[in-house]
Write a protein that holds these residues in place. Structure first.
Motif, PDB file in Angstrom:
ATOM      1  N   UNK A  74     -18.548   4.791   5.169  1.00 28.06           N
ATOM      2  CA  UNK A  74     -18.310   6.233   5.290  1.00 28.06           C
ATOM      3  C   UNK A  74     -18.960   7.095   4.209  1.00 28.06           C
ATOM      4  N   UNK A  75     -19.234   6.565   3.007  1.00 32.25           N
ATOM      5  CA  UNK A  75     -19.824   7.372   1.923  1.00 32.25           C
ATOM      6  C   UNK A  75     -18.878   8.476   1.463  1.00 32.25           C
ATOM      7  N   UNK A  76     -17.651   8.102   1.154  1.00 34.25           N
ATOM      8  CA  UNK A  76     -16.680   9.069   0.654  1.00 34.25           C
ATOM      9  C   UNK A  76     -16.996   9.458  -0.783  1.00 34.25           C
ATOM     10  N   UNK A  77     -16.458  10.595  -1.218  1.00 31.46           N
ATOM     11  CA  UNK A  77     -16.632  11.037  -2.587  1.00 31.46           C
ATOM     12  C   UNK A  77     -15.983  10.045  -3.558  1.00 31.46           C
ATOM     13  N   UNK A  78     -14.829   9.476  -3.172  1.00 34.40           N
ATOM     14  CA  UNK A  78     -14.177   8.520  -4.068  1.00 34.40           C
ATOM     15  C   UNK A  78     -14.996   7.239  -4.213  1.00 34.40           C
ATOM     16  N   UNK A  79     -15.781   6.882  -3.211  1.00 36.27           N
ATOM     17  CA  UNK A  79     -16.660   5.719  -3.361  1.00 36.27           C
ATOM     18  C   UNK A  79     -17.701   5.972  -4.446  1.00 36.27           C
ATOM     19  N   UNK A  80     -18.201   7.203  -4.507  1.00 38.09           N
ATOM     20  CA  UNK A  80     -19.197   7.530  -5.531  1.00 38.09           C
ATOM     21  C   UNK A  80     -18.548   7.654  -6.905  1.00 38.09           C
ATOM     22  N   UNK A  81     -17.420   8.324  -6.979  1.00 36.56           N
ATOM     23  CA  UNK A  81     -16.798   8.601  -8.280  1.00 36.56           C
ATOM     24  C   UNK A  81     -16.059   7.399  -8.856  1.00 36.56           C
ATOM     25  N   UNK A  82     -15.469   6.573  -7.994  1.00 36.41           N
ATOM     26  CA  UNK A  82     -14.619   5.494  -8.484  1.00 36.41           C
ATOM     27  C   UNK A  82     -15.238   4.111  -8.307  1.00 36.41           C
ATOM     28  N   UNK A  83     -15.748   3.814  -7.103  1.00 34.02           N
ATOM     29  CA  UNK A  83     -16.256   2.466  -6.861  1.00 34.02           C
ATOM     30  C   UNK A  83     -17.619   2.238  -7.507  1.00 34.02           C
ATOM     31  N   UNK A  84     -18.513   3.188  -7.364  1.00 35.22           N
ATOM     32  CA  UNK A  84     -19.873   3.023  -7.869  1.00 35.22           C
ATOM     33  C   UNK A  84     -19.917   2.746  -9.368  1.00 35.22           C
ATOM     34  N   UNK A  85     -19.245   3.503 -10.237  1.00 38.13           N
ATOM     35  CA  UNK A  85     -19.306   3.170 -11.666  1.00 38.13           C
ATOM     36  C   UNK A  85     -18.763   1.781 -11.981  1.00 38.13           C
ATOM     37  N   UNK A  86     -17.727   1.357 -11.290  1.00 40.78           N
ATOM     38  CA  UNK A  86     -17.148   0.036 -11.544  1.00 40.78           C
ATOM     39  C   UNK A  86     -18.066  -1.076 -11.058  1.00 40.78           C
ATOM     40  N   UNK A  87     -18.672  -0.890  -9.900  1.00 38.23           N
ATOM     41  CA  UNK A  87     -19.607  -1.899  -9.389  1.00 38.23           C
ATOM     42  C   UNK A  87     -20.853  -1.975 -10.267  1.00 38.23           C
ATOM     43  N   UNK A  88     -21.337  -0.827 -10.702  1.00 42.46           N
ATOM     44  CA  UNK A  88     -22.519  -0.811 -11.568  1.00 42.46           C
ATOM     45  C   UNK A  88     -22.226  -1.505 -12.888  1.00 42.46           C
ATOM     46  N   UNK A  89     -21.062  -1.227 -13.478  1.00 42.09           N
ATOM     47  CA  UNK A  89     -20.708  -1.857 -14.748  1.00 42.09           C
ATOM     48  C   UNK A  89     -20.568  -3.368 -14.596  1.00 42.09           C
TER      49      UNK A  89
END
Length: 354
Positions: free
Chosen positions: A108-123
């Motif tokens: 879905x590309x939700x805003x929470x995926x960008x703000x919450x999931x993406x930084x954690x996956x990147x780290x």
């Protein structure tokens, strides 16, 4: 597998059976040891997430502490998290994959995926695939990413797939309407990211034989539903399974059980169309040769608990579902335990018309 982990997986599987009996998601289990793992050179588990830390939508959101526990399990356990295209290429070519290969997907590309999931996956250094629904982004929905954010993820190496344009089920719609939506979606992704998507996820996991045919005709290399199960070389490339994670069923124990799952390979699966015209459906399948003792196989149906299984031949099983499913989505899940505490998994999701 160490005894402690095997015992823990058994305990979680037993708890899932209880949840099924009281009306939770359909999951099958068995308390006795089964045969040795089915020999196949390539298997992988794919996880599906949607939103993150959105407590108002627990059916499609995972709590952040749950998600962080999943990432810790992936980093500390015996898993290999791989890009989804690499896994699919191995399945096509028969190339061996490492044991406990895992892929992460987000719908879905939700805003929470960008703000919450993406930084954690990147780290954590973990690759993932984002299945994008384009209409909400074009509308400027505050609950979704912007195109600039999607491009940022694509530039960072995130695989971008398609989820349709509107996130609504494709099943009840005409072929012309479905094709028009797919063109709109692919054209927008091409224009914004410079690439046409080759991977697709069915909105809400709902699919029919007619929708599957359209997806193959549109040139997608693979498509994913929301039925539980494990990828293996002979699996239908346009109806691949994923384990869905949400707040209600997102414990790290459940995650660990799924991450250690193995395929339950079958052929001649009935009904051949997930969009039901006969309800309850006449579910049956032929289990792959050498899979083990099928007397330990168990199947559960949504809202009905454990079903009766009838052995038609040595390897042919039919699932006797007692009552019709209600309108909407329903599932049948079958599992078979192995000697080392892992579980073979076959999931089916059906759509009952209103």
């Amino acid at each position: 597998m160490p005894f402690r982990r095997a015992a823990a997986l058994f305990a979680v599987a037993a708890a899932w059976v209880f949840q099924t009996l009281v009306g939770g998601p359909a999951v099958a289990a068995d308390q006795s040891a089964g045969a040795a793992p089915y020999a196949t050179p390539s298997t992988a588990v794919v996880f599906a997430y949607d939103r993150f830390g959105e407590d108002q939508t627990p059916s499609v959101s995972i709590r952040l502490d749950q998600f962080e526990a999943h990432l810790e399990e992936l980093k500390d356990g015996d898993y290999q998290v791989l890009p989804l295209p690499r896994i699919l290429e191995a399945l096509r070519n028969g190339t061996p994959l490492p044991d406990r290969a895992v892929a992460i997907t987000i719908d879905e590309a939700s805003r929470s995926a960008f703000r919450e999931a993406w930084p954690r996956l990147k780290a954590a250094g973990l690759p993932f695939t984002l299945f994008v629904a384009t209409d909400a982004i074009d509308r400027g929905s505050p609950a979704h990413m912007t195109w600039a954010e999607v491009r940022q993820l694509a530039a960072a190496g995130v695989t971008i797939g398609g989820l349709g344009a509107a996130t609504q089920s494709l099943v009840p719609r005409s072929a012309a309407d479905i094709k028009a939506e797919l063109r709109r979606m692919t054209d927008r992704l091409q224009a914004e990211t410079g690439q046409r998507p080759t991977l697709f996820a069915y909105p809400q996991g709902e699919v029919s034989s007619a929708v599957r045919t359209i997806i193959t005709e549109q040139g997608f290399a693979a498509a994913f539903g929301q039925q539980s199960g494990v990828l293996y070389p002979q699996a239908d490339r346009w109806l691949l399974p994923r384990f869905v994670m949400n707040e209600s069923f997102g414990s790290v124990d459940r995650f660990r059980l799924a991450a250690n799952a193995l395929p339950l390979p079958v052929t001649d699966l009935t009904p051949d169309d997930p969009f039901l015209t006969v309800n309850p459906p006449p579910v049956g399948f032929t289990v792959g040769e050498g899979i083990g003792d099928l007397s330990r196989l168990a199947c559960f149906a949504s809202g009905q608990g454990r079903t009766v299984l009838e052995r038609m031949t040595e390897d042919r099983v039919e699932v006797r579902i007692k009552d019709p499913f209600p309108p909407g989505r329903s599932r049948v899940n079958c599992t078979l335990p192995t000697q080392d505490g892992r579980w073979r998994w076959l999931g089916m999701q059906f759509v009952v018309p209103e």
